[in-house]
Design a protein around this motif. Structure first.
Motif, PDB file in Angstrom:
ATOM      1  N   LYS A 195      42.146  54.928  42.970  1.00 28.03           N
ATOM      2  CA  LYS A 195      41.612  53.624  42.162  1.00 28.03           C
ATOM      3  C   LYS A 195      42.417  52.508  43.001  1.00 28.03           C
ATOM      4  CE  LYS A 195      40.325  54.881  37.589  1.00 28.03           C
ATOM      5  NZ  LYS A 195      40.593  54.886  36.180  1.00 28.03           N
ATOM      6  N   LEU A 196      43.914  52.747  43.188  1.00 27.45           N
ATOM      7  CA  LEU A 196      44.736  51.920  43.967  1.00 27.45           C
ATOM      8  C   LEU A 196      44.514  51.621  45.201  1.00 27.45           C
ATOM      9  CD1 LEU A 196      48.358  53.033  42.447  1.00 27.45           C
ATOM     10  CD2 LEU A 196      46.938  50.905  41.512  1.00 27.45           C
ATOM     11  N   ALA A 197      44.171  52.707  45.874  1.00 29.60           N
ATOM     12  CA  ALA A 197      43.734  52.601  47.228  1.00 29.60           C
ATOM     13  C   ALA A 197      42.424  51.851  47.380  1.00 29.60           C
ATOM     14  CB  ALA A 197      43.558  53.892  48.012  1.00 29.60           C
ATOM     15  N   ASP A 198      41.566  52.063  46.780  1.00 34.67           N
ATOM     16  CA  ASP A 198      39.990  51.379  46.737  1.00 34.67           C
ATOM     17  C   ASP A 198      40.213  49.947  46.541  1.00 34.67           C
ATOM     18  OD1 ASP A 198      38.719  53.469  47.435  1.00 34.67           O
ATOM     19  OD2 ASP A 198      37.947  53.781  45.422  1.00 34.67           O
ATOM     20  N   MET A 199      40.997  49.444  45.491  1.00 34.38           N
ATOM     21  CA  MET A 199      41.306  48.162  45.107  1.00 34.38           C
ATOM     22  C   MET A 199      42.353  47.346  46.086  1.00 34.38           C
ATOM     23  SD  MET A 199      42.080  48.037  41.041  1.00 34.38           S
ATOM     24  CE  MET A 199      43.474  49.360  40.778  1.00 34.38           C
ATOM     25  N   ALA A 200      43.123  48.094  46.608  1.00 37.52           N
ATOM     26  CA  ALA A 200      43.885  47.318  47.592  1.00 37.52           C
ATOM     27  C   ALA A 200      43.082  47.103  49.119  1.00 37.52           C
ATOM     28  CB  ALA A 200      45.325  48.264  48.191  1.00 37.52           C
ATOM     29  N   LEU A 201      42.047  47.977  49.252  1.00 38.29           N
ATOM     30  CA  LEU A 201      41.098  47.918  50.379  1.00 38.29           C
ATOM     31  C   LEU A 201      40.389  46.589  50.453  1.00 38.29           C
ATOM     32  CD1 LEU A 201      40.304  49.480  53.073  1.00 38.29           C
ATOM     33  CD2 LEU A 201      38.497  50.420  51.845  1.00 38.29           C
ATOM     34  N   GLU A 202      39.744  46.479  49.192  1.00 40.98           N
ATOM     35  CA  GLU A 202      38.818  45.153  48.935  1.00 40.98           C
ATOM     36  C   GLU A 202      39.848  43.950  49.007  1.00 40.98           C
ATOM     37  OE1 GLU A 202      35.801  45.282  49.007  1.00 40.98           O
ATOM     38  OE2 GLU A 202      35.854  47.475  49.426  1.00 40.98           O
ATOM     39  N   LEU A 203      40.904  44.040  48.182  1.00 44.48           N
ATOM     40  CA  LEU A 203      41.862  42.824  48.216  1.00 44.48           C
ATOM     41  C   LEU A 203      42.073  42.455  49.687  1.00 44.48           C
ATOM     42  CD1 LEU A 203      43.599  40.773  46.926  1.00 44.48           C
ATOM     43  CD2 LEU A 203      45.325  42.367  46.601  1.00 44.48           C
ATOM     44  N   ILE A 251      37.332  40.198  40.102  1.00 49.01           N
ATOM     45  CA  ILE A 251      36.812  40.690  38.432  1.00 49.01           C
ATOM     46  C   ILE A 251      36.713  42.238  38.630  1.00 49.01           C
ATOM     47  CG2 ILE A 251      34.530  40.637  38.474  1.00 49.01           C
ATOM     48  CD1 ILE A 251      34.745  39.262  35.868  1.00 49.01           C
ATOM     49  N   ALA A 252      36.164  42.799  39.630  1.00 48.05           N
ATOM     50  CA  ALA A 252      36.140  44.342  39.661  1.00 48.05           C
ATOM     51  C   ALA A 252      37.627  44.833  39.733  1.00 48.05           C
ATOM     52  CB  ALA A 252      35.256  45.038  40.895  1.00 48.05           C
ATOM     53  N   ILE A 253      38.538  44.370  40.390  1.00 47.77           N
ATOM     54  CA  ILE A 253      39.978  44.657  40.515  1.00 47.77           C
ATOM     55  C   ILE A 253      40.468  44.448  39.079  1.00 47.77           C
ATOM     56  CG2 ILE A 253      42.182  44.082  41.612  1.00 47.77           C
ATOM     57  CD1 ILE A 253      40.769  43.639  44.242  1.00 47.77           C
ATOM     58  N   ALA A 254      40.361  43.405  38.530  1.00 48.43           N
ATOM     59  CA  ALA A 254      40.956  43.148  37.477  1.00 48.43           C
ATOM     60  C   ALA A 254      40.691  44.384  36.000  1.00 48.43           C
ATOM     61  CB  ALA A 254      40.612  41.732  36.798  1.00 48.43           C
ATOM     62  N   ARG A 255      39.178  44.507  36.002  1.00 48.30           N
ATOM     63  CA  ARG A 255      38.767  45.446  35.319  1.00 48.30           C
ATOM     64  C   ARG A 255      39.333  46.907  35.691  1.00 48.30           C
ATOM     65  NH1 ARG A 255      32.561  43.192  35.803  1.00 48.30           N
ATOM     66  NH2 ARG A 255      32.742  41.423  34.094  1.00 48.30           N
ATOM     67  N   GLU A 256      39.435  47.223  36.810  1.00 41.89           N
ATOM     68  CA  GLU A 256      39.678  48.760  36.959  1.00 41.89           C
ATOM     69  C   GLU A 256      41.364  48.706  36.910  1.00 41.89           C
ATOM     70  OE1 GLU A 256      38.582  51.556  37.396  1.00 41.89           O
ATOM     71  OE2 GLU A 256      38.160  51.778  39.494  1.00 41.89           O
ATOM     72  N   CYS A 257      42.056  47.806  36.924  1.00 42.22           N
ATOM     73  CA  CYS A 257      43.360  47.618  36.741  1.00 42.22           C
ATOM     74  C   CYS A 257      43.713  48.020  35.214  1.00 42.22           C
ATOM     75  CB  CYS A 257      44.204  46.442  37.079  1.00 42.22           C
ATOM     76  SG  CYS A 257      44.434  46.301  39.011  1.00 42.22           S
ATOM     77  N   ARG A 258      43.036  47.180  34.474  1.00 48.18           N
ATOM     78  CA  ARG A 258      43.022  47.335  33.086  1.00 48.18           C
ATOM     79  C   ARG A 258      42.774  48.836  32.477  1.00 48.18           C
ATOM     80  NH1 ARG A 258      42.443  49.366  28.249  1.00 48.18           N
ATOM     81  NH2 ARG A 258      40.218  49.436  28.408  1.00 48.18           N
TER      82      ARG A 258
END
Length: 391
Positions: free
Chosen positions: A291-299, A335-342
């Motif tokens: 999850k962290l890797a995917d979010m970092a990639l999009e960010l 918003i997708a990152i924020a929801r996944e972080c939650r």
């Protein structure tokens, strides 16, 4: 441990001045905003009158405009400032966007020299506040249908109508109000500078919001508001005027939304390293790392796109369609990152002890204001096909 900035080496793409501006704004939010933002969000309030002069001293109000007390800095620097402001809270960046990219830009771009001299220096310092009255109760994505009207009465203009979802509306000193003006047998959208103490002008703060709670939002009632002839913005005629201001504001969102996403992700990485689950850190689980890797990639991809668009704007080459692409990508991915972080924070993620759900709630508004995601999809669709799907 690497940050997203280190993974993508984004600092290497910035000048020394750009890094200094970014770090100065970040330090400002650390002192003035972060210690109180959860309390303001919970209470549904924001001390605009106290914070705005501090933002003026920081130089971020209309910082991309030239002259009249404005900093005249490059677009990329403004974008980086927006990123740090929204990393603290979207409401803070909205305040700066509405003041600088909407109200001040309208005056700077379309106003007379007298209007510029009267209002821009005061707005740049934060001693005066502005708002931007375009959206109406029944006309958001379709501003061309606005019902607010302006008619000539002798040498004066008389305005009637209403505006909704107006940031800073109930605390502003001056409102840029867009109305259909009846002149020479034609009905053309014109902009008017309306001092908010003008008889017939009423602003009511909107309560009950679940998003952008640390931001002042108002509904404007305009009932037989009489203005002198020189209240009109002489350089604006037609919808291209307000829409060009919206394009300026959207540019700030491209960077700003990513600031909120970055704050969510950095908070979540730190949490996952310290939170023990089944006797080992949450960060040690493959699902968490994925999850962290995917979010970092999009960010990271979003930040690279934002910087590219900033460079295009600094060269005078940025198109509205490219702004739409950036706004759509940043708001949707943030918003997708924020929801996944939650999900990683679990139950702790729904509290104000952590910024994640506060950012997620704010990003619900960012996703839809300054053009909904669907509107920007259609803008891109028209660019790709040369066929409009709006009508």
């Amino acid at each position: 441990m690497s940050t997203v900035a280190e993974l993508f080496a984004t600092d290497s793409l910035l000048t020394g001045e750009e890094r200094e501006i970014r770090d100065t704004v970040a330090a400002f939010t650390e002192r003035h905003i972060r210690p109180n933002i959860a309390q303001w969000f919970e209470a549904g309030e924001f001390p605009v009158r106290e914070i705005a002069p501090e933002l003026g001293k920081l130089g971020v109000l209309g910082m991309h405009l030239e002259g009249y007390g404005c900093a005249g800095l490059p677009a990329t620097s403004y974008g980086l400032a927006c990123q740090e402001l929204e990393a603290a809270d979207s409401g803070l960046r909205s305040l700066v966007s509405v003041q600088g990219s909407l109200a001040m830009t309208a005056v700077h771009r379309f106003g007379s020299e007298e209007q510029k001299q009267q209002w821009l220096p005061e707005l740049a310092t934060g001693r005066k506040l502005g708002c931007f009255g375009l959206t109406e109760p029944d006309f958001g994505s379709d501003p061309g249908g606005m019902r607010t009207r302006a008619r000539r009465d002798g040498g004066d203009w008389v305005l009637n109508g209403s505006k909704m979802w107006i940031t800073n509306g109930s605390v502003a000193d001056i409102a840029v109000v867009w109305a259909r003006a009846e002149t020479d047998g034609k009905n053309v959208v014109r902009g008017f500078l309306v001092p908010t103490d003008t008889p017939g002008f009423t602003a009511r703060e909107m309560k009950g919001k679940l998003s952008l709670r640390a931001s002042i939002t108002a509904e404007l009632d305009i009932d037989e508001v009489r203005l002198p002839a020189d209240a009109v913005l002489p350089g604006a005629s037609g919808l291209s005027g307000p829409l060009s201001c919206l394009t300026e504001a959207r540019f700030g969102i491209i960077f700003g939304a990513l600031g909120a996403a970055r704050d969510c992700l950095s908070t979540t990485i730190e949490y996952s390293r310290s939170r023990a689950v089944f006797e080992k850190p949450l960060a040690a689980y493959q699902l968490t790392q994925a999850k962290l890797a995917d979010m970092a990639l999009e960010l990271g991809k979003g930040q690279l796109l934002a910087l590219h668009l900033g460079r295009l704007k600094d060269r005078g080459e940025l198109t509205p369609e490219q702004v739409s692409a950036g706004k759509l990508n940043s708001s949707r991915e943030a918003i997708a990152i924020a929801r996944e972080c939650r999900t990683i924070l679990g139950a702790n993620g729904i509290t104000l002890d952590y910024p994640v759900l506060r950012h997620a709630n704010n990003l619900e508004s960012v996703l839809t204001y300054e053009g909904t995601a669907e509107v920007h999809q259609l803008v891109l669709g028209k660019a790709l096909t040369d066929v409009s799907a709006f009508r």
